[in-house]
Design a protein around this motif. Structure first.
Motif, PDB file in Angstrom:
ATOM      1  N   ILE A 345       0.840  -1.199   0.000  1.00  0.00           N
ATOM      2  CA  ILE A 345       0.000   0.000   0.000  1.00  0.00           C
ATOM      3  C   ILE A 345       0.871   1.244   0.000  1.00  0.00           C
ATOM      4  O   ILE A 345       0.633   2.195  -0.752  1.00  0.00           O
ATOM      5  CB  ILE A 345      -0.955  -0.020   1.213  1.00  0.00           C
ATOM      6  N   TYR A 346       1.900   1.232   0.820  1.00  0.00           N
ATOM      7  CA  TYR A 346       2.839   2.356   0.882  1.00  0.00           C
ATOM      8  C   TYR A 346       3.442   2.648  -0.491  1.00  0.00           C
ATOM      9  O   TYR A 346       3.448   3.805  -0.942  1.00  0.00           O
ATOM     10  CB  TYR A 346       3.935   2.021   1.886  1.00  0.00           C
ATOM     11  N   ASP A 347       3.933   1.615  -1.174  1.00  0.00           N
ATOM     12  CA  ASP A 347       4.583   1.805  -2.472  1.00  0.00           C
ATOM     13  C   ASP A 347       3.671   2.531  -3.454  1.00  0.00           C
ATOM     14  O   ASP A 347       4.069   3.516  -4.086  1.00  0.00           O
ATOM     15  CB  ASP A 347       4.979   0.448  -3.080  1.00  0.00           C
ATOM     16  N   SER A 348       2.440   2.041  -3.584  1.00  0.00           N
ATOM     17  CA  SER A 348       1.535   2.571  -4.603  1.00  0.00           C
ATOM     18  C   SER A 348       0.878   3.884  -4.185  1.00  0.00           C
ATOM     19  O   SER A 348       0.693   4.784  -5.011  1.00  0.00           O
ATOM     20  CB  SER A 348       0.460   1.533  -4.929  1.00  0.00           C
ATOM     21  N   LEU A 349       0.510   4.004  -2.921  1.00  0.00           N
ATOM     22  CA  LEU A 349      -0.116   5.244  -2.454  1.00  0.00           C
ATOM     23  C   LEU A 349       0.861   6.408  -2.544  1.00  0.00           C
ATOM     24  O   LEU A 349       0.502   7.492  -3.031  1.00  0.00           O
ATOM     25  CB  LEU A 349      -0.619   5.072  -1.020  1.00  0.00           C
ATOM     26  N   MET A 350       2.087   6.207  -2.087  1.00  0.00           N
ATOM     27  CA  MET A 350       3.081   7.276  -2.152  1.00  0.00           C
ATOM     28  C   MET A 350       3.358   7.673  -3.604  1.00  0.00           C
ATOM     29  O   MET A 350       3.533   8.853  -3.918  1.00  0.00           O
ATOM     30  CB  MET A 350       4.370   6.839  -1.460  1.00  0.00           C
ATOM     31  N   LEU A 351       3.370   6.687  -4.487  1.00  0.00           N
ATOM     32  CA  LEU A 351       3.580   6.971  -5.905  1.00  0.00           C
ATOM     33  C   LEU A 351       2.443   7.825  -6.456  1.00  0.00           C
ATOM     34  O   LEU A 351       2.666   8.776  -7.216  1.00  0.00           O
ATOM     35  CB  LEU A 351       3.687   5.658  -6.684  1.00  0.00           C
ATOM     36  N   ALA A 352       1.226   7.504  -6.061  1.00  0.00           N
ATOM     37  CA  ALA A 352       0.065   8.245  -6.546  1.00  0.00           C
ATOM     38  C   ALA A 352      -0.004   9.665  -5.994  1.00  0.00           C
ATOM     39  O   ALA A 352      -0.541  10.573  -6.643  1.00  0.00           O
ATOM     40  CB  ALA A 352      -1.215   7.489  -6.184  1.00  0.00           C
ATOM     41  N   LEU A 353       0.546   9.876  -4.789  1.00  0.00           N
ATOM     42  CA  LEU A 353       0.415  11.181  -4.130  1.00  0.00           C
ATOM     43  C   LEU A 353       1.469  12.197  -4.538  1.00  0.00           C
ATOM     44  O   LEU A 353       1.353  13.373  -4.187  1.00  0.00           O
ATOM     45  CB  LEU A 353       0.471  10.986  -2.607  1.00  0.00           C
ATOM     46  N   THR A 354       2.502  11.775  -5.261  1.00  0.00           N
ATOM     47  CA  THR A 354       3.619  12.696  -5.552  1.00  0.00           C
ATOM     48  C   THR A 354       3.206  13.895  -6.400  1.00  0.00           C
ATOM     49  O   THR A 354       3.882  14.914  -6.394  1.00  0.00           O
ATOM     50  CB  THR A 354       4.757  11.958  -6.280  1.00  0.00           C
ATOM     51  N   LYS A 355       2.120  13.784  -7.141  1.00  0.00           N
ATOM     52  CA  LYS A 355       1.730  14.863  -8.055  1.00  0.00           C
ATOM     53  C   LYS A 355       0.846  15.930  -7.400  1.00  0.00           C
ATOM     54  O   LYS A 355       0.463  16.906  -8.045  1.00  0.00           O
ATOM     55  CB  LYS A 355       1.013  14.287  -9.273  1.00  0.00           C
ATOM     56  N   TYR A 356       0.538  15.749  -6.117  1.00  0.00           N
ATOM     57  CA  TYR A 356      -0.376  16.690  -5.461  1.00  0.00           C
ATOM     58  C   TYR A 356       0.376  17.659  -4.552  1.00  0.00           C
ATOM     59  O   TYR A 356       1.492  17.398  -4.125  1.00  0.00           O
ATOM     60  CB  TYR A 356      -1.430  15.925  -4.659  1.00  0.00           C
ATOM     61  N   ASP A 357      -0.300  18.765  -4.266  1.00  0.00           N
ATOM     62  CA  ASP A 357       0.229  19.762  -3.342  1.00  0.00           C
ATOM     63  C   ASP A 357      -0.510  19.635  -2.023  1.00  0.00           C
ATOM     64  O   ASP A 357      -1.735  19.436  -2.004  1.00  0.00           O
ATOM     65  CB  ASP A 357       0.049  21.175  -3.910  1.00  0.00           C
ATOM     66  N   ILE A 358       0.215  19.751  -0.939  1.00  0.00           N
ATOM     67  CA  ILE A 358      -0.399  19.520   0.370  1.00  0.00           C
ATOM     68  C   ILE A 358      -1.527  20.506   0.669  1.00  0.00           C
ATOM     69  O   ILE A 358      -2.479  20.178   1.381  1.00  0.00           O
ATOM     70  CB  ILE A 358       0.673  19.557   1.491  1.00  0.00           C
ATOM     71  N   ASN A 359      -1.458  21.702   0.100  1.00  0.00           N
ATOM     72  CA  ASN A 359      -2.501  22.696   0.356  1.00  0.00           C
ATOM     73  C   ASN A 359      -3.794  22.403  -0.401  1.00  0.00           C
ATOM     74  O   ASN A 359      -4.824  23.024  -0.123  1.00  0.00           O
ATOM     75  CB  ASN A 359      -1.994  24.089  -0.017  1.00  0.00           C
ATOM     76  N   SER A 360      -3.730  21.468  -1.353  1.00  0.00           N
ATOM     77  CA  SER A 360      -4.906  21.173  -2.180  1.00  0.00           C
ATOM     78  C   SER A 360      -5.692  19.959  -1.698  1.00  0.00           C
ATOM     79  O   SER A 360      -6.727  19.622  -2.277  1.00  0.00           O
ATOM     80  CB  SER A 360      -4.481  20.946  -3.645  1.00  0.00           C
ATOM     81  N   VAL A 361      -5.201  19.285  -0.635  1.00  0.00           N
ATOM     82  CA  VAL A 361      -5.876  18.067  -0.172  1.00  0.00           C
ATOM     83  C   VAL A 361      -6.523  18.315   1.183  1.00  0.00           C
ATOM     84  O   VAL A 361      -6.038  19.119   1.981  1.00  0.00           O
ATOM     85  CB  VAL A 361      -4.887  16.879  -0.084  1.00  0.00           C
ATOM     86  N   PRO A 362      -7.633  17.626   1.455  1.00  0.00           N
ATOM     87  CA  PRO A 362      -8.353  17.837   2.717  1.00  0.00           C
ATOM     88  C   PRO A 362      -7.740  17.066   3.875  1.00  0.00           C
ATOM     89  O   PRO A 362      -6.957  16.129   3.679  1.00  0.00           O
ATOM     90  CB  PRO A 362      -9.752  17.286   2.403  1.00  0.00           C
TER      91      PRO A 362
END
Length: 414
Positions: A345-362
């Motif tokens: 889960i860590y491998d794939s979730l972290m990969l998916a999250l790299t394109k986002y900005d922390i200020n844009s997520v709830p």
């Protein structure tokens, strides 16, 4: 999934491929005769009272580059001394000749430390089974005959000579072979412990630094200590090159003690190159470590970029999913519960999250948790532990990318 690599991450990741060559019997005999793939060694022995003098004379590098986080407690040190009293064979110390007459301690630092500290009266014997009469006694307190007996003992030393490797590449291969075959203290070296010893460049140092990140440790259940300003404090202190004083909390944490935490950081960066993944995962991670050391050697500023990328991504994971970020909602003993953190889960979730900005997520909330529970139930087969291929990793990354998009768009009914 479209992975957006940084420009410098695209540089020669593959490197040189090792080609398998079929040799004739005559060629094999010739290879053996010229000494190719054969280690040149010398063997000797050191009287126990002289161990400190030998290993502190400036010719031996005892820095813990090869040191694992596993440390010997006084019971294990005492068992070593009891072995000497009984004249039971003790595994040799392995040293590598980096220059003529200059050596690195490859294996045996704990034994060296135990002997030196015993002669310095740093600890009392405990847990002895064959000589319980000597428990609670330090070296200076031992009966005369026992001391004389110990002083007569020797510890073997195997020197791997410089002639064993004719190039830096051969040296790396030889060291890896040795590490893979050595059992220090009866405990097999793990892959990341070997990488730490063989590939101790700037990228390896960065992975170790990032493994102390407070949020990362919290999400993986690794003990964290903070100072008065709420900054992370390391829970171990290298007081000397021979001593690794580990806090009790970390000594009981397997992720920390076997360097799996550092490997988890490495996995984050490696999964960004998942399209290049084939063969054994351990070989792929080796390749990533070598690549990372190379690109940071060329430009150290790249380390700051990678550091920011990792920290931003781990903070997003924590912000959105809280302490369940890397956990799976699954049936455990006939009841659905949240599991412990899982690498897949860590491998794939972290990969998916790299394109986002922390200020844009709830922030994590009850609705997100309920949505994740539902999503895991409906996609249970995707998280079968046997599914670890490149395709499986990318499919899970696509799954998490869709999850995040639905959360951002408020479509958590899907």
């Amino acid at each position: 999934m479209n992975i957006e690599l940084l420009d410098f991450e695209k540089e020669n990741f593959e490197g040189k491929e090792n080609k398998k060559v079929m040799l004739s019997e005559e060629e094999i005999n010739e290879k053996y005769e010229i000494g190719e793939a054969r280690i040149v060694t010398e063997q000797g022995a050191i009287k126990l009272p002289l161990v400190k003098d030998v290993f502190t004379n400036g010719k031996y590098d005892r820095k813990p580059i090869y040191q694992r986080r596993i440390t010997w407690d006084n019971k294990k040190r005492s068992r070593l001394i009891e072995s000497f009293i009984m004249n039971i064979p003790v595994p040799p110390i392995f040293i590598y000749e980096v220059e003529y007459g200059k050596y690195e301690v490859m294996d045996g630092l704990q034994r060296i430390s135990a002997i030196m500290d015993f002669y310095d009266n740093e600890y009392a014997l405990e847990g002895l089974t064959e000589w319980p009469e000597l428990n609670t006694k330090k070296y200076s307190e031992l009966p005369k005959k026992i001391k004389e007996g110990i002083d007569r003992r020797q510890i073997s030393v195997v020197s791997l000579l410089k002639e064993s490797a004719k190039s830096q590449e051969q040296e790396q291969r030889m060291k890896r072979m040795v590490f893979e075959r050595l059992n220090t203290g009866g405990v097999k070296l793990e892959d990341q412990e070997i990488r730490n010893a063989l590939y101790n460049g700037e990228f390896n140092k960065l992975c170790k630094e990032l493994s102390t990140n407070t949020t990362f440790r919290k999400l993986w259940g690794i003990p964290v200590s903070v100072d008065e300003d709420n900054n992370t404090k390391e829970l171990y202190q290298l007081d000397t090159v021979d001593s690794l004083d580990v806090a009790d909390e970390l000594a009981l944490n397997n992720l920390y003690m076997r360097m799996y935490d550092v490997e988890l950081v490495l996995r984050f960066f490696a999964m960004r190159h998942v399209n290049e993944y084939s063969g054994q995962l351990s070989d792929f991670l080796d390749k990533c470590m070598i690549f990372g050391n190379t690109i940071l050697e060329e430009n150290s500023d790249r380390g700051d970029v990678l550091k920011e990328l990792f920290i931003n991504t781990i903070e997003i994971a924590n912000k959105m999913f809280g302490d369940k970020a890397f956990c799976q909602y699954k049936e455990i003993r006939n009841q659905f519960k949240w599991s412990k953190p899982q690498k897949m889960i860590y491998d794939s979730l972290m990969l998916a999250l790299t394109k986002y900005d922390i200020n844009s997520v709830p922030n994590n909330n009850k609705l997100i948790t309920q949505y994740m529970e539902k999503a895991y139930k409906q996609n249970e087969e995707m998280f079968n532990g046997k599914k670890q291929s490149k395709t499986d990793i990318l499919n899970r990354a696509d799954f998490f990318e869709k999850i995040v998009q639905n959360i951002l768009e408020g479509n958590m009914d899907e």
